[in-house]
Design an enzyme around this catalytic site. Sequence first.
Site, short mmCIF file in Angstrom:
data_model
loop_
_atom_site.label_atom_id
_atom_site.label_comp_id
_atom_site.label_asym_id
_atom_site.label_seq_id
_atom_site.Cartn_x
_atom_site.Cartn_y
_atom_site.Cartn_z
N ASN A 234 -23.29 -54.26 -4.96
CA ASN A 234 -24.40 -54.69 -4.56
C ASN A 234 -25.61 -54.31 -5.28
O ASN A 234 -26.03 -53.36 -5.75
CB ASN A 234 -24.88 -54.44 -3.16
N GLY B 158 -18.98 -49.05 -2.35
CA GLY B 158 -18.16 -48.69 -3.47
C GLY B 158 -18.62 -48.27 -4.87
O GLY B 158 -18.14 -47.18 -5.40
N THR C 178 -18.40 -36.62 8.84
CA THR C 178 -19.77 -36.24 8.43
C THR C 178 -20.51 -36.27 9.49
O THR C 178 -20.82 -37.26 10.20
CB THR C 178 -20.26 -36.84 7.22
N VAL C 179 -21.47 -35.31 9.56
CA VAL C 179 -22.45 -35.30 10.70
C VAL C 179 -23.91 -34.96 10.28
O VAL C 179 -24.64 -34.02 10.51
CB VAL C 179 -22.15 -34.19 11.85
N ASP D 7 -35.04 -39.69 0.86
CA ASP D 7 -34.16 -40.92 0.94
C ASP D 7 -32.74 -40.57 1.29
O ASP D 7 -32.06 -40.06 0.42
CB ASP D 7 -34.31 -41.63 -0.19
N THR E 299 -30.35 -42.79 1.57
CA THR E 299 -29.42 -43.79 0.79
C THR E 299 -28.46 -43.20 0.18
O THR E 299 -29.01 -42.14 -0.68
CB THR E 299 -30.25 -44.90 0.26
N ALA E 300 -27.20 -43.63 0.47
CA ALA E 300 -26.19 -42.91 -0.47
C ALA E 300 -25.71 -41.66 -0.25
O ALA E 300 -25.00 -40.99 -1.11
CB ALA E 300 -26.38 -43.23 -2.08
N ALA E 301 -26.47 -40.90 0.48
CA ALA E 301 -25.68 -39.64 1.07
C ALA E 301 -24.37 -39.53 1.16
O ALA E 301 -23.47 -38.91 0.61
CB ALA E 301 -26.58 -38.94 2.04
N GLY E 302 -23.81 -40.35 2.32
CA GLY E 302 -22.37 -40.38 2.59
C GLY E 302 -21.53 -40.91 1.36
O GLY E 302 -20.27 -40.48 1.21
N ASP E 303 -22.18 -41.79 0.56
CA ASP E 303 -21.25 -42.25 -0.61
C ASP E 303 -21.20 -41.14 -1.51
O ASP E 303 -20.02 -41.05 -2.21
CB ASP E 303 -21.89 -43.40 -1.22
N THR F 152 -28.80 -35.57 -3.55
CA THR F 152 -28.80 -37.08 -3.47
C THR F 152 -30.16 -37.39 -2.42
O THR F 152 -30.92 -38.10 -2.70
CB THR F 152 -27.75 -37.76 -3.00
N GLY G 276 -33.76 -37.32 -3.96
CA GLY G 276 -34.11 -38.22 -4.90
C GLY G 276 -34.25 -39.64 -4.12
O GLY G 276 -33.65 -39.98 -3.34
#
Length: 307
Positions: A12, A42, A221-222, A248, A250-254, A285, A288
Amino acid sequence: MTNQVTVLGSLNVDTTLRIARMPQPGETLSTENKSSAAGGKGANQAVAAARAGAQTRFIGKVGNDEAGRFMVESLKNDGIDTSAIVTDKTVGTGSAFILLDEEGQNSILVYGGSNQQIKPAEVTAVEAEIAKADFLITQFETPQAATLTAFTLAKQHGVTTILNPAPAAKIDPAILKVTDLVVPNETESAVLTGIEVTDVASMDANAVKFREMGVKNLIITVGSKGAYYNTEKYGSGFVPAFKVKAVDTTAAGDTFIGALSSQLTPDLSNVETALVFAQRASSLTVQGLGAMPSIPTFDQVQAAAKK
């Protein structure tokens, strides 16, 4: 020994809108900033794996458009093998719109686009690529039929399968039967098992439920608290998160999943050590801005460990 990681997943273009706070229904707010970057669960996971040292391949689909070409180039820039990315001539590349508030919390709207057009036959066509992997990772931003095909092929070749059931969705039970390790957050875990995650006892209950559904190994993940693990052979435990100021999320879990796959042994024997590495990568992550730009390299994670 370098891990071989293949990701079947979403590509995306992310547009991030920075706002003071989330809008109320019917309310109009002005944004403080707007930026675009490569993303998709992904793609983020693949980049996290590659930057953390794994040899990474990607299976996915983009539109025949500028956004699609941008996404493929973005992965190539991180040394990811993009030969199994197909171009869809009729549907555009996926996109996401991220609302990011001053507390670092986000709300995300996703247009699946070509990500939703991946066919099982296209997955079967790259069976040789899947067979080379130590790990095959996927999420729910691509069709479950493609996931089932990919995981079934992976199991035939002795590849360890990792499912990130995000965003949370009703799942084909057959997928769980070919999943070696499921990695939800606490909300996604509760959606799949029907058991709310509140403490270690409820996480243990989630693990029991997942075993009943066919998955023998679980990591939940918690967020800022850490990660719970429960494995068939190597016990269970909780690895606390590193305390940092989140800018931010965003994308922490990824990042967590990609980094984990770069360090984990396929038999999961070093799960706790790999989890500490993944937590540290994730903690970098969130400090940033943007999804992909903030994903750390192996050296950056190692440097943070020495501080």
